[in-house]
Write an enzyme that holds these catalytic residues in place. Structure first.
Site, PDB file in Angstrom:
ATOM      1  N   ARG A  12     -13.646  44.639 -32.298  1.00  0.00           N
ATOM      2  CA  ARG A  12     -13.539  43.240 -32.727  1.00  0.00           C
ATOM      3  C   ARG A  12     -14.545  42.336 -32.035  1.00  0.00           C
ATOM      4  NH1 ARG A  12      -7.641  42.184 -30.827  1.00  0.00           N
ATOM      5  NH2 ARG A  12      -8.618  43.276 -29.074  1.00  0.00           N
TER       6      ARG A  12
ATOM      7  N   ASN B 206     -17.968  18.907 -18.596  1.00  0.00           N
ATOM      8  CA  ASN B 206     -19.086  18.321 -19.332  1.00  0.00           C
ATOM      9  C   ASN B 206     -19.781  19.395 -20.163  1.00  0.00           C
ATOM     10  OD1 ASN B 206     -18.608  15.935 -17.809  1.00  0.00           O
ATOM     11  ND2 ASN B 206     -19.946  16.671 -16.188  1.00  0.00           N
TER      12      ASN B 206
ATOM     13  N   ARG C  17     -33.380  19.833 -17.115  1.00  0.00           N
ATOM     14  CA  ARG C  17     -32.452  18.768 -16.698  1.00  0.00           C
ATOM     15  C   ARG C  17     -32.254  18.901 -15.190  1.00  0.00           C
ATOM     16  NH1 ARG C  17     -29.103  16.702 -21.165  1.00  0.00           N
ATOM     17  NH2 ARG C  17     -29.576  17.848 -23.090  1.00  0.00           N
TER      18      ARG C  17
ATOM     19  N   HIS D 114     -29.996  17.061 -10.159  1.00  0.00           N
ATOM     20  CA  HIS D 114     -28.948  16.062 -10.123  1.00  0.00           C
ATOM     21  C   HIS D 114     -27.908  16.351  -9.040  1.00  0.00           C
ATOM     22  CE1 HIS D 114     -29.786  15.789 -14.730  1.00  0.00           C
ATOM     23  NE2 HIS D 114     -30.654  15.058 -14.041  1.00  0.00           N
TER      24      HIS D 114
ATOM     25  N   LYS E  73     -20.023  21.985  -8.936  1.00  0.00           N
ATOM     26  CA  LYS E  73     -20.137  22.288 -10.370  1.00  0.00           C
ATOM     27  C   LYS E  73     -19.975  23.781 -10.604  1.00  0.00           C
ATOM     28  CE  LYS E  73     -23.488  18.546 -11.169  1.00  0.00           C
ATOM     29  NZ  LYS E  73     -24.846  18.208 -11.673  1.00  0.00           N
TER      30      LYS E  73
ATOM     31  N   HIS F 202     -28.704  20.167  -8.411  1.00  0.00           N
ATOM     32  CA  HIS F 202     -28.629  21.175  -9.469  1.00  0.00           C
ATOM     33  C   HIS F 202     -29.541  20.808 -10.631  1.00  0.00           C
ATOM     34  CE1 HIS F 202     -26.740  22.687 -13.288  1.00  0.00           C
ATOM     35  NE2 HIS F 202     -26.918  23.815 -12.623  1.00  0.00           N
TER      36      HIS F 202
ATOM     37  N   TYR G 295     -19.996  22.763 -17.951  1.00  0.00           N
ATOM     38  CA  TYR G 295     -19.713  22.867 -16.522  1.00  0.00           C
ATOM     39  C   TYR G 295     -18.538  21.976 -16.134  1.00  0.00           C
ATOM     40  CZ  TYR G 295     -22.879  18.776 -16.369  1.00  0.00           C
ATOM     41  OH  TYR G 295     -23.497  17.580 -16.610  1.00  0.00           O
TER      42      TYR G 295
ATOM     43  N   ASP H 122     -35.192  11.666 -15.587  1.00  0.00           N
ATOM     44  CA  ASP H 122     -35.520  12.789 -14.714  1.00  0.00           C
ATOM     45  C   ASP H 122     -36.985  12.788 -14.291  1.00  0.00           C
ATOM     46  OD1 ASP H 122     -32.914  13.589 -14.813  1.00  0.00           O
ATOM     47  OD2 ASP H 122     -33.245  15.358 -16.067  1.00  0.00           O
TER      48      ASP H 122
END
Length: 216
Positions: free
Chosen positions: A23, A48, A59, A62, A72, A119, A132, A170
């Site tokens: 499956r 998020n 990204r 941060h 996170k 991160h 996350y 950024d």
């Protein structure tokens, strides 16, 4: 759920035990008891999700400062990323060093990035979805960043000649040297950021194909 650690103390890689049959695949992707046993007292209070349409979207980097620093737990539900965590604890022996790991919808890896780390990630395929959980709520007043291409950090994003897609926010994060000089960086001293010392952990390197990257 199994986990392994890196040369930098703090981040952990969680690997769900996958069960496959005709499956498809099933796995427990989160258990509070096993998570708490591995990383200590950290509740996850918000989840998020980001979808990055272009490949080579970056990204980061941060983080949030105290009293709303976030840990996170990062996973990819569609696509793949090169995930990066940078140690920004001023008194850490690995201050300014980083780890990198590929997370994808194929390997099901999850990276725990504790408070005291910046991160970021680069998407490796189009339309990548990253989900996350975080250990504190988003606070715009405590939201901070460091330049993704800071020369002192020397992160190899493995771009080659490719041009990344980056937000205006950024692109304008300050340098790592700027963070070191800020008074608020003192809030990330190691005795202020509780990270368990993982002396005992699952010996799983011989049963799955990932080898933790060396700190850079």
């Amino acid at each position: 759920m199994q986990f392994d650690r890196f040369d930098i103390e703090g981040p952990l890689l969680f690997v769900p035990n996958q069960h496959r049959d005709p499956r498809g695949t099933f796995a427990e992707t989160f258990r509070e008891d096993e998570f708490a046993a591995a990383i200590g007292d950290a509740s996850l209070v918000q989840e998020n999700q980001s979808v990055s349409a272009p490949v080579n979207t970056i990204r980061g980097l941060h983080f949030q400062v105290n009293p709303h620093a976030q840990g996170k737990l990062v996973r990819v539900t569609h696509g793949a990323i090169l995930d990066v965590a940078v140690d920004i604890r001023p008194d850490s022996p690995t201050f300014g060093k980083h780890i990198r790991i590929e997370l994808s919808d194929q390997n099901w890896y999850q990276l725990w990035v504790p408070p005291g780390f910046a991160h970021g990630f680069r998407t490796l395929v189009p339309d990548t979805t990253v989900v996350y959980k975080v250990s504190d709520y988003y606070s715009p007043d405590h939201d901070r960043g460091i330049a993704w291409n800071d020369p002192d950090l020397a992160i190899d994003w493995q771009l080659g000649r490719m041009v990344p897609v980056i937000s205006e926010k950024d692109e304008n994060h300050p340098s790592f040297a700027n963070w070191k000089d800020k008074t608020e960086s003192r809030g990330f001293m190691m005795d202020e950021v509780a990270i368990p010392q993982h002396q005992h952990h699952a010996a799983i390197r011989d049963v799955w194909d990932y080898q933790p990257l060396q700190a850079s």
